[in-house]
Write a protein that holds these residues in place. Structure first.
Motif, PDB file in Angstrom:
ATOM      1  N   LEU B  24       0.812  -1.224   0.000  1.00 13.51           N
ATOM      2  CA  LEU B  24       0.000   0.000   0.000  1.00 13.51           C
ATOM      3  C   LEU B  24       0.843   1.271   0.000  1.00 13.51           C
ATOM      4  O   LEU B  24       1.857   1.363   0.694  1.00 13.51           O
ATOM      5  CB  LEU B  24      -0.897   0.038   1.241  1.00 13.51           C
ATOM      6  CG  LEU B  24      -1.817  -1.152   1.488  1.00 13.51           C
ATOM      7  CD1 LEU B  24      -2.624  -0.921   2.763  1.00 13.51           C
ATOM      8  CD2 LEU B  24      -2.740  -1.363   0.306  1.00 13.51           C
ATOM      9  N   VAL B  32      -9.281  15.515  -0.753  1.00 12.41           N
ATOM     10  CA  VAL B  32      -8.419  14.543  -1.426  1.00 12.41           C
ATOM     11  C   VAL B  32      -8.999  14.088  -2.765  1.00 12.41           C
ATOM     12  O   VAL B  32      -8.291  13.517  -3.578  1.00 12.41           O
ATOM     13  CB  VAL B  32      -8.147  13.329  -0.505  1.00 12.41           C
ATOM     14  CG1 VAL B  32      -9.297  12.324  -0.553  1.00 12.41           C
ATOM     15  CG2 VAL B  32      -6.830  12.649  -0.839  1.00 12.41           C
ATOM     16  N   SER B  33     -10.300  14.381  -2.990  1.00 11.40           N
ATOM     17  CA  SER B  33     -10.937  13.809  -4.189  1.00 11.40           C
ATOM     18  C   SER B  33     -10.312  14.342  -5.482  1.00 11.40           C
ATOM     19  O   SER B  33     -10.419  13.709  -6.522  1.00 11.40           O
ATOM     20  CB  SER B  33     -12.444  14.081  -4.168  1.00 11.40           C
ATOM     21  OG  SER B  33     -12.676  15.461  -4.103  1.00 11.40           O
ATOM     22  N   VAL B  35      -7.092  14.702  -6.041  1.00 10.28           N
ATOM     23  CA  VAL B  35      -5.696  14.302  -6.273  1.00 10.28           C
ATOM     24  C   VAL B  35      -5.584  13.427  -7.521  1.00 10.28           C
ATOM     25  O   VAL B  35      -6.416  12.578  -7.785  1.00 10.28           O
ATOM     26  CB  VAL B  35      -5.035  13.589  -5.056  1.00 10.28           C
ATOM     27  CG1 VAL B  35      -5.005  14.494  -3.844  1.00 10.28           C
ATOM     28  CG2 VAL B  35      -5.702  12.264  -4.753  1.00 10.28           C
ATOM     29  N   PRO B  38      -3.192   8.940  -7.678  1.00 11.74           N
ATOM     30  CA  PRO B  38      -3.627   7.534  -7.806  1.00 11.74           C
ATOM     31  C   PRO B  38      -3.976   7.164  -9.252  1.00 11.74           C
ATOM     32  O   PRO B  38      -3.550   6.113  -9.743  1.00 11.74           O
ATOM     33  CB  PRO B  38      -4.869   7.460  -6.895  1.00 11.74           C
ATOM     34  CG  PRO B  38      -4.673   8.565  -5.899  1.00 11.74           C
ATOM     35  CD  PRO B  38      -4.013   9.671  -6.678  1.00 11.74           C
ATOM     36  N   GLY B  39      -4.705   8.038  -9.933  1.00 13.16           N
ATOM     37  CA  GLY B  39      -5.074   7.757 -11.314  1.00 13.16           C
ATOM     38  C   GLY B  39      -3.874   7.686 -12.247  1.00 13.16           C
ATOM     39  O   GLY B  39      -3.907   7.030 -13.283  1.00 13.16           O
ATOM     40  N   ASN B  42      -1.361   4.278 -10.403  1.00 15.32           N
ATOM     41  CA  ASN B  42      -1.858   2.899 -10.367  1.00 15.32           C
ATOM     42  C   ASN B  42      -1.708   2.179 -11.708  1.00 15.32           C
ATOM     43  O   ASN B  42      -1.291   1.016 -11.730  1.00 15.32           O
ATOM     44  CB  ASN B  42      -3.283   2.857  -9.815  1.00 15.32           C
ATOM     45  CG  ASN B  42      -3.292   3.078  -8.312  1.00 15.32           C
ATOM     46  OD1 ASN B  42      -2.447   2.539  -7.608  1.00 15.32           O
ATOM     47  ND2 ASN B  42      -4.217   3.893  -7.814  1.00 15.32           N
ATOM     48  N   VAL B  53      -0.895  -0.639  -4.638  1.00 14.46           N
ATOM     49  CA  VAL B  53      -1.948   0.316  -4.983  1.00 14.46           C
ATOM     50  C   VAL B  53      -1.709   1.605  -4.193  1.00 14.46           C
ATOM     51  O   VAL B  53      -1.285   1.560  -3.037  1.00 14.46           O
ATOM     52  CB  VAL B  53      -3.355  -0.275  -4.711  1.00 14.46           C
ATOM     53  CG1 VAL B  53      -3.587  -0.527  -3.225  1.00 14.46           C
ATOM     54  CG2 VAL B  53      -4.467   0.633  -5.252  1.00 14.46           C
ATOM     55  N   VAL B  55      -3.692   4.684  -2.687  1.00 16.12           N
ATOM     56  CA  VAL B  55      -5.071   5.052  -2.352  1.00 16.12           C
ATOM     57  C   VAL B  55      -5.112   6.474  -1.792  1.00 16.12           C
ATOM     58  O   VAL B  55      -4.169   6.931  -1.156  1.00 16.12           O
ATOM     59  CB  VAL B  55      -5.696   4.074  -1.332  1.00 16.12           C
ATOM     60  CG1 VAL B  55      -5.756   2.671  -1.896  1.00 16.12           C
ATOM     61  CG2 VAL B  55      -4.974   4.102   0.000  1.00 16.12           C
ATOM     62  N   PRO B  56      -6.233   7.188  -2.022  1.00 15.58           N
ATOM     63  CA  PRO B  56      -6.399   8.507  -1.419  1.00 15.58           C
ATOM     64  C   PRO B  56      -6.728   8.366   0.065  1.00 15.58           C
ATOM     65  O   PRO B  56      -7.457   7.443   0.449  1.00 15.58           O
ATOM     66  CB  PRO B  56      -7.591   9.086  -2.190  1.00 15.58           C
ATOM     67  CG  PRO B  56      -8.396   7.892  -2.588  1.00 15.58           C
ATOM     68  CD  PRO B  56      -7.400   6.774  -2.823  1.00 15.58           C
ATOM     69  N   VAL B  57      -6.177   9.250   0.883  1.00 12.56           N
ATOM     70  CA  VAL B  57      -6.426   9.226   2.327  1.00 12.56           C
ATOM     71  C   VAL B  57      -6.876  10.627   2.735  1.00 12.56           C
ATOM     72  O   VAL B  57      -6.080  11.560   2.781  1.00 12.56           O
ATOM     73  CB  VAL B  57      -5.150   8.816   3.102  1.00 12.56           C
ATOM     74  CG1 VAL B  57      -5.400   8.850   4.605  1.00 12.56           C
ATOM     75  CG2 VAL B  57      -4.672   7.425   2.671  1.00 12.56           C
ATOM     76  N   HIS B  58      -8.175  10.750   2.988  1.00 16.48           N
ATOM     77  CA  HIS B  58      -8.739  12.062   3.337  1.00 16.48           C
ATOM     78  C   HIS B  58      -8.581  12.289   4.838  1.00 16.48           C
ATOM     79  O   HIS B  58      -9.186  11.592   5.647  1.00 16.48           O
ATOM     80  CB  HIS B  58     -10.218  12.104   2.944  1.00 16.48           C
ATOM     81  CG  HIS B  58     -10.842  13.456   3.158  1.00 16.48           C
ATOM     82  ND1 HIS B  58     -12.197  13.667   3.201  1.00 16.48           N
ATOM     83  CD2 HIS B  58     -10.262  14.673   3.340  1.00 16.48           C
ATOM     84  CE1 HIS B  58     -12.431  14.951   3.409  1.00 16.48           C
ATOM     85  NE2 HIS B  58     -11.281  15.583   3.494  1.00 16.48           N
ATOM     86  N   VAL B  67      -3.468   9.802  12.181  1.00 21.16           N
ATOM     87  CA  VAL B  67      -3.592   8.946  10.994  1.00 21.16           C
ATOM     88  C   VAL B  67      -2.214   8.463  10.528  1.00 21.16           C
ATOM     89  O   VAL B  67      -2.021   7.279  10.250  1.00 21.16           O
ATOM     90  CB  VAL B  67      -4.337   9.698   9.870  1.00 21.16           C
ATOM     91  CG1 VAL B  67      -4.239   8.946   8.546  1.00 21.16           C
ATOM     92  CG2 VAL B  67      -5.802   9.900  10.265  1.00 21.16           C
ATOM     93  N   LEU B  71      -0.781   4.715  10.161  1.00 16.02           N
ATOM     94  CA  LEU B  71      -0.352   4.140   8.878  1.00 16.02           C
ATOM     95  C   LEU B  71       1.107   3.688   8.928  1.00 16.02           C
ATOM     96  O   LEU B  71       1.481   2.702   8.287  1.00 16.02           O
ATOM     97  CB  LEU B  71      -0.560   5.156   7.744  1.00 16.02           C
ATOM     98  CG  LEU B  71      -2.019   5.463   7.417  1.00 16.02           C
ATOM     99  CD1 LEU B  71      -2.115   6.594   6.389  1.00 16.02           C
ATOM    100  CD2 LEU B  71      -2.744   4.222   6.889  1.00 16.02           C
TER     101      LEU B  71
END
Lengths: 281, 281
Positions: B24, B32-33, B35, B38-39, B42, B53, B55-58, B67, B71
């Motif tokens: 991860l 975060v939406s 960012v 990731p797109g 990945n 992968v 992943v976004p972390v808001h 947080v 992590l």
């Protein structure tokens, strides 16, 4: 749902492209590389058109609270699954829980509620019973020997009693844990549950391994299937390897085997409902 | 790498099926939406055959430490990216850091070292300069007006000075933050950097927006491009929307525009090297 969870070669597993808008689910385990739920649920997310991903989260028991408290503050984490050895601890990290979690002291799914609180549920037991019934093994009226009074064992015990087994005998080397579980179960289902030092295999229709024994190739057997009567069913909750030594020896005796994967595939509909994930397109 | 990061219709973005063995990476942001990493990354993981992968972390600023500490205890988390508004705080959550992070007080990538410690690096500046050079805008010898002395602005300032700009003028409404940054930069690159109340646009070859202004449609302009001389370049670090109001007004004036996405695509090779992710198959 079983079809979507177990893709055929003509329908390879798909994965939604993870982007900034993706919602997160995590499965907490130690170890975690053996967990089957991401490989099963991620293609379901893709098929349902849900922009979400379930990721494995490898966390030791000592770090569980730190990790879960962190993940609970992540705005796009909608749910957490707990597997071995975290199911009992996970129940304590929720703000509210279901009756099954209260009885078993064990949770395998936590979700964020609309008010921001975390709610714990346990699907191991209901998933196990669904899988058993789907495979044609009726628990109602049966005599069942259950080995293991940990997280999964507790949940399976409650669900089997709820499904109407006639007599459930539970064994576990941890006597205080075993006694406490049987006391809680007997309060709800008096006369149908008891503790024993050894499983009464000769007088059981179904014997269940709910211990981690069988995950590693050199594990000892949780119990020997030789004493079971003809026609008996041996169910294992171990998912990897699919054919544990227990199930191989059971098959060699001509008895019926029931694989661990049934418990998980039996849970997927329950998970979808719990997390509000809609129905397939 | 630009090709793999920006798939064509003939080569749609792929995503590795996430399973129990998947490693991860997380990108921490609030929001975060929006960012893009990731797109972008990945499909690169998929192409490289890497079982990982991003992943976004808001996470809100108040929850960042909780947080990140969580992590960092997750065994299969290998790295974290930090974006707005967490780059300065992320630098403080590492055990060790690079010189760029020391100068800028800002980090956008943390990795787990072989000894278990966390190491912070900052690629915003080097990514920005790479993107500028690749687009044909040479920073060497240029007069640059930089607006914003936050995480990205600090890193871009250090990288521009390292790339040999003749004169860098930085503006920021937070005077203590601005003065402290210019002092740290001047210690490394004396005579080439200064603070100002307003960007000296009429005497600048390149003007850079390193503030979040432009993320929202109703944001005011970080500066007005009208005062710039003919042939000047306006660079924005905002990636979404691609064409900010600043860049639209710049284009309408016949000046050169440089999109925020260049900064990220310029960083992908650096990220791969930092995280030891090998070369494409």
């Amino acid at each position: 749902m079983t079809d979507t969870a177990q893709p055929t070669p003509d329908d390879p597993p798909r994965q939604t492209l993870v982007s900034g808008t993706t919602r997160l689910y995590g499965v907490l385990g130690d170890p975690v590389s053996q967990v089957q739920s991401p490989g099963l649920l991620n293609p379901v997310f893709a098929r349902l058109g849900i922009d979400a991903v379930l990721v494995p989260v490898h966390v030791s028991p000592a770090d569980l609270e730190t990790v879960v408290r962190g993940l609970q503050r992540v705005g796009n984490v909608d749910g957490l699954f707990a597997t071995v050895p975290h199911k009992a601890s996970a129940a304590l990290l929720a703000d509210r829980c279901s009756t099954t979690v209260e009885i078993t002291g064990s949770a395998n799914a936590l979700r964020r509620e609309p008010d921001g609180a975390w709610y714990a549920e346990n699907f191991d037991g209901s998933g196990f019973v669904s899988g058993l019934v789907q495979a044609g093994h009726q628990p109602k009226g049966a005599r069942v020997a259950l080995v293991g009074a940990g997280g999964a064992g507790s949940a399976i015990a409650a669900a089997l009693l709820d499904a109407g087994v006639d007599r459930l005998t539970i064994t576990d080397p941890d006597t205080p844990r075993l006694t406490a579980l049987v006391d809680r179960l007997a309060a709800h289902w008096p006369g149908h549950v008891r503790a024993a030092e050894r499983p009464p295999l000769a007088h059981s229709d179904i014997a269940v391994n709910a211990t981690p024994l069988g995950l590693r190739p050199d594990d000892t057997l949780p119990f020997s299937p030789h004493a079971l009567p003809p026609g008996a069913v041996v169910a294992d909750i171990i998912m990897k390897p699919r054919d544990t030594r227990l199930l191989r020896e059971t098959a060699a005796l001509g008895l019926q085997t029931h694989h661990g994967s049934h418990m998980l595939t039996g849970q997927i509909d329950s998970y979808r409902a719990f997390f509000g994930l809609g129905t397939p397109r």
